[in-house]
Scaffold this active site. Structure first.
Site, mmCIF file in Angstrom:
data_model
loop_
_atom_site.group_PDB
_atom_site.id
_atom_site.type_symbol
_atom_site.label_atom_id
_atom_site.label_comp_id
_atom_site.label_asym_id
_atom_site.label_seq_id
_atom_site.Cartn_x
_atom_site.Cartn_y
_atom_site.Cartn_z
ATOM 1 N N MET A 60 46.001 17.961 37.984
ATOM 2 C CA MET A 60 45.759 16.960 39.030
ATOM 3 C C MET A 60 44.437 17.256 39.741
ATOM 4 O O MET A 60 44.169 16.716 40.829
ATOM 5 C CB MET A 60 46.914 16.923 40.034
ATOM 6 C CG MET A 60 48.233 16.527 39.364
ATOM 7 S SD MET A 60 49.400 15.753 40.471
ATOM 8 C CE MET A 60 49.636 17.052 41.674
ATOM 9 N N HIS B 125 41.167 25.370 40.355
ATOM 10 C CA HIS B 125 41.061 26.745 40.833
ATOM 11 C C HIS B 125 41.245 27.678 39.647
ATOM 12 O O HIS B 125 41.427 27.214 38.506
ATOM 13 C CB HIS B 125 42.086 27.002 41.947
ATOM 14 C CG HIS B 125 43.499 26.606 41.576
ATOM 15 N ND1 HIS B 125 44.208 27.256 40.581
ATOM 16 C CD2 HIS B 125 44.309 25.617 42.029
ATOM 17 C CE1 HIS B 125 45.400 26.687 40.467
ATOM 18 N NE2 HIS B 125 45.483 25.688 41.324
ATOM 19 N N HIS C 81 43.950 26.983 37.021
ATOM 20 C CA HIS C 81 43.613 25.985 36.002
ATOM 21 C C HIS C 81 42.647 26.591 34.973
ATOM 22 O O HIS C 81 42.791 26.368 33.774
ATOM 23 C CB HIS C 81 42.924 24.777 36.648
ATOM 24 C CG HIS C 81 43.768 24.017 37.628
ATOM 25 N ND1 HIS C 81 43.471 23.956 38.968
ATOM 26 C CD2 HIS C 81 44.902 23.282 37.455
ATOM 27 C CE1 HIS C 81 44.364 23.189 39.586
ATOM 28 N NE2 HIS C 81 45.259 22.788 38.698
ATOM 29 N N SER D 43 46.954 27.659 44.181
ATOM 30 C CA SER D 43 47.481 26.296 44.198
ATOM 31 C C SER D 43 46.455 25.398 44.873
ATOM 32 O O SER D 43 45.789 25.808 45.831
ATOM 33 C CB SER D 43 48.794 26.258 44.993
ATOM 34 O OG SER D 43 49.112 24.925 45.332
HETATM 35 P P1 AMP Z 1 48.362 20.943 38.929
HETATM 36 O O1 AMP Z 1 46.924 20.522 38.916
HETATM 37 O O2 AMP Z 1 48.775 21.658 40.185
HETATM 38 O O3 AMP Z 1 49.302 19.832 38.516
HETATM 39 O O4 AMP Z 1 48.502 22.041 37.793
HETATM 40 C C1 AMP Z 1 48.071 21.809 36.487
HETATM 41 C C2 AMP Z 1 48.552 22.940 35.609
HETATM 42 O O5 AMP Z 1 48.023 24.169 36.102
HETATM 43 C C3 AMP Z 1 50.079 23.071 35.611
HETATM 44 O O6 AMP Z 1 50.504 23.413 34.299
HETATM 45 C C4 AMP Z 1 50.296 24.222 36.568
HETATM 46 O O7 AMP Z 1 51.480 24.943 36.320
HETATM 47 C C5 AMP Z 1 49.076 25.084 36.287
HETATM 48 N N1 AMP Z 1 48.822 25.975 37.418
HETATM 49 C C6 AMP Z 1 48.702 25.627 38.723
HETATM 50 N N2 AMP Z 1 48.515 26.735 39.480
HETATM 51 C C7 AMP Z 1 48.528 27.792 38.635
HETATM 52 C C8 AMP Z 1 48.394 29.205 38.805
HETATM 53 N N3 AMP Z 1 48.215 29.773 39.997
HETATM 54 N N4 AMP Z 1 48.462 29.989 37.699
HETATM 55 C C9 AMP Z 1 48.652 29.440 36.479
HETATM 56 N N5 AMP Z 1 48.775 28.120 36.252
HETATM 57 C C10 AMP Z 1 48.722 27.306 37.308
#
Ligand code: AMP
Length: 287
Positions: free
Chosen positions: A30, A34, A37, A185
């Protein structure tokens, strides 16, 4: 790095990639990228010839009153970060491109979505499963990469891929943390400096769970009680759940002595909702 906002040109590009016999790794996100990702991008790079990333703040996975409108968005920064990581193609569609007028088909994984995040965010995993199905259909990757940070999401998607006979493999990547243990996050930017310090309570609770099980505490309710007390002692934290569950079914466990248990936490720090998890195992077993 190639960028695409529309599905058709992305499909044309990917057809060319496959005609060259190259494998495709896909990382849906999304945005507000960071190091968590970036770890997924790097892992995809080690396993696949071509890395495709999507950035789409998916409205259907946010409930009423959640942070869809305020979710951090910085496409230019994200494009720079992805390009530095040598991502090959970045897909950032509009909401209309993903959900054109008349859209009405949904994907549900009811049992795995009923608990933990799903019980507090009704409809969340329906939105996630639907958008990920669409993205996997569009990209048709060999492997799609997800973070352990959102472990229930990984389980839901893994189940869905098998149930719907999608051809890609789902890989899970360990949680990337700040130096003090806070899981990276996109929502961490919401935290004030004081809240940022309080937010370490999630990692402290996970570490306590590990210590307790390693010291021989075998009752899940005893561990949960101690973690709840630890979280409640943090004035800025409001506990949503502390769950000790089976890592495949997400059903509550009573004894920790038999194998690996997932500890999953959701805690509000001020107005920011954070989740984290870890596997714990009794002495002699490895989590
Ligand atoms: P998001 O953009 O928050 O929807 O996350 C995209 C992907 O990155 C998802 O598969 C999350 O689980 C992964 N992700 C987010 N934060 C972390 C983190 N701290 N460590 C590893 N993977 C992450």
């Amino acid at each position: 790095m190639r960028t695409f906002q529309q599905i058709l040109p992305l499909r044309t590009y990917l057809r060319g990639v496959r005609e060259e016999g190259k494998t495709v790794g896909f990382v849906p996100t999304m945005g507000a990228l960071h190091e968590g990702h970036l770890a997924l991008f790097r892992r995809a790079r080690t396993e696949c010839d071509v890395v495709v990333v999507s950035i789409f703040v998916n409205p259907t996975q946010f409930g009423p009153g959640e942070d869809f409108h305020t979710y951090p968005r910085d496409l230019n920064r994200d494009l720079q970060l992805a390009s530095n990581e040598e991502v090959d193609a970045l897909f950032h569609p509009s909401v209309e491109e993903m959900y054109p007028a008349g859209f009405q088909t949904w994907v549900e994984v009811p049992e795995l979505a009923a608990t933990l995040e799903g019980s507090l965010r009704p409809g969340h995993f329906r939105g996630v499963a639907t958008v990920v199905t669409k993205l996997l259909n569009i990209v048709q990757p060999d492997v799609a990469f997800f973070g352990q940070k959102d472990y229930q999401q990984f389980l839901v998607i893994d189940r869905m891929v098998r149930d719907l006979n999608l051809t890609c493999r789902i890989a899970v990547v360990p949680t990337v943390r700040e130096a003090d243990g806070l899981a990276m996050s996109s929502r961490n930017v919401y935290l004030s400096p004081e809240e940022r310090r309080a937010a370490t309570v999630l990692f402290r609770a996970l570490r306590r769970a590990e210590e307790l099980v390693q010291s021989g505490v075998a009752r899940a309710d005893e561990v949960a009680r101690q973690l709840e007390a630890l979280i409640d002692a943090e004035p800025l934290a409001t506990r949503e759940y502390v769950a000790l569950v089976h890592p495949e079914t997400l059903q509550p466990v009573h004894s920790l002595a038999t194998g690996v248990t997932l500890v999953a936490l959701a805690v509000r720090i001020g107005r920011t909702r954070l989740i984290d998890n870890a596997f714990i195992a009794p002495p002699g077993a490895t989590a």
